[in-house]
Write an enzyme that holds these catalytic residues in place. Structure first.
Site, PDB file in Angstrom:
ATOM      1  CD  GLU A  73      -3.174   1.068   1.908  1.00 30.11           C
ATOM      2  OE1 GLU A  73      -3.876   2.080   2.094  1.00 30.11           O
ATOM      3  OE2 GLU A  73      -3.515  -0.069   2.281  1.00 30.11           O
ATOM      4  CD  GLU A  98       1.603   8.343   4.699  1.00 33.99           C
ATOM      5  OE1 GLU A  98       2.183   9.430   4.441  1.00 33.99           O
ATOM      6  OE2 GLU A  98       0.626   7.930   4.062  1.00 33.99           O
ATOM      7  CG  ASP A 125       9.506   8.441  -1.737  1.00 34.30           C
ATOM      8  OD1 ASP A 125       8.813   7.676  -2.428  1.00 34.30           O
ATOM      9  OD2 ASP A 125       9.841   9.583  -2.096  1.00 34.30           O
ATOM     10  CG  ASP A 147      -1.038  15.470  -1.984  1.00 38.35           C
ATOM     11  OD1 ASP A 147      -1.727  16.223  -2.711  1.00 38.35           O
ATOM     12  OD2 ASP A 147      -0.334  15.891  -1.058  1.00 38.35           O
ATOM     13  CE  LYS A 151      -1.999  26.176  -6.243  1.00 35.80           C
ATOM     14  NZ  LYS A 151      -1.057  27.119  -5.590  1.00 35.80           N
ATOM     15  CG  ASP A 183     -11.874  12.787  -3.461  1.00 32.05           C
ATOM     16  OD1 ASP A 183     -10.826  12.232  -3.077  1.00 32.05           O
ATOM     17  OD2 ASP A 183     -12.102  13.995  -3.274  1.00 32.05           O
ATOM     18  CB  THR A 216     -10.077   5.573   4.061  1.00 33.67           C
ATOM     19  OG1 THR A 216     -10.279   6.519   2.997  1.00 33.67           O
ATOM     20  CG2 THR A 216      -9.721   4.207   3.475  1.00 33.67           C
ATOM     21  NE  ARG A 217      -8.077  10.388   9.294  1.00 30.83           N
ATOM     22  CZ  ARG A 217      -7.129  11.284   9.618  1.00 30.83           C
ATOM     23  NH1 ARG A 217      -5.904  11.162   9.120  1.00 30.83           N
ATOM     24  NH2 ARG A 217      -7.386  12.278  10.412  1.00 30.83           N
ATOM     25  CE1 TYR A 218      -6.406  12.267   4.404  1.00 34.39           C
ATOM     26  CE2 TYR A 218      -5.876   9.942   4.616  1.00 34.39           C
ATOM     27  CZ  TYR A 218      -5.597  11.266   4.892  1.00 34.39           C
ATOM     28  OH  TYR A 218      -4.501  11.591   5.660  1.00 34.39           O
TER      29      TYR A 218
END
Length: 238
Positions: A73, A98, A125, A147, A151, A183, A216-218
């Site tokens: 993951e 993470e 990383d 993430d 932009k 999303d 998940t929380r996101y």
């Protein structure tokens, strides 16, 4: 005794750019305890550049403690999905990468609560991990709510670029599954363009989650803010 061969993705120079946060708000005392007491046992050796400056390929059974099939993951956030996968599939080992230390601390707390033992945690990383994993060693990979770097000038920082996808393709076994959840419509666009070019076939994509999915929380934040989740599944060619 033959030397272990170097990975073909040996970084040069040994330091690479990293975009994003390493730490957020002050950790709670309990979270500091998780990091000091638990992380050492769950962290595989030979992954970081400091531990393995020549970037030689590791032996997964030695680094992760057993020879179960490996799942990866990338950016596990708060760790809900990773712990759920470990609990649902006890016959595999899930490796999580993470760099955000607050997320690592949250994951460690969830590992304690769930009492799962088939997890490994690299607080850095994911490219470091992919540098030294043997080819074809990962059976399934996850990219859950990465993430978005919204932009246009920052799109090259997204995970779904050749810099990340080609190493991922190398370490995945033929037929291995790569799942992406996001999303952000433009992230879906770039995912559908870039991932097949790196050696993956599109299996399915749309608003329906996988049967073994856990929100998940996101994802919950996205739903609260009116954004629609999208789920994409690829299979490694070969």
């Amino acid at each position: 005794m033959t030397d272990t061969p170097k990975s073909p993705f040996d970084p040069n120079p040994p330091r690479r750019n990293f975009y994003g946060r390493r730490q957020g708000k002050t950790l709670r005392q309990s979270q500091k305890g998780y990091l000091s007491e638990d992380l050492g046992e769950l962290r595989p050796m030979g992954i970081s550049i400091e531990e393995n400056p020549e970037r030689r390929a590791i032996d997964p059974a030695k680094s992760f403690g057993d020879d179960r099939p490996l799942w990866l993951e990338v950016g596990f956030g708060g760790g809900e999905h990773m712990v759920h996968m470990a609990a649902t599939y006890p016959d595999i080992r899930v490796i999580g990468c993470e760099p955000f230390i607050n997320g690592v601390a949250m994951l460690l707390g969830k590992i304690r609560a769930a009492d799962v033992s088939n997890v490994s945690v690299y607080p850095g990383d994911a490219r470091d991990m992919m540098d030294v994993l043997p080819a074809g060693s990962i059976s399934r990979a996850f990219l859950m709510y990465p993430d978005p770097w919204p932009k246009s000038r920052h799109h090259r920082r997204r995970f779904v670029t050749p810099e990340h996808l080609l190493p991922l393709a190398r370490v995945m076994r033929p037929g291995g599954e790569f799942r992406v959840a996001t999303d952000i419509p433009d992230y879906v666009r770039q995912t559908l363009e870039e991932v097949p070019a790196a050696g993956f076939d599109l299996v399915c994509e749309g608003p329906e989650a996988w049967d073994d999915w856990i929100s998940t929380r996101y994802e919950k934040k996205a739903l609260r803010e009116g954004r629609k989740p999208h789920y994409v599944t690829f299979r490694r060619q070969g």
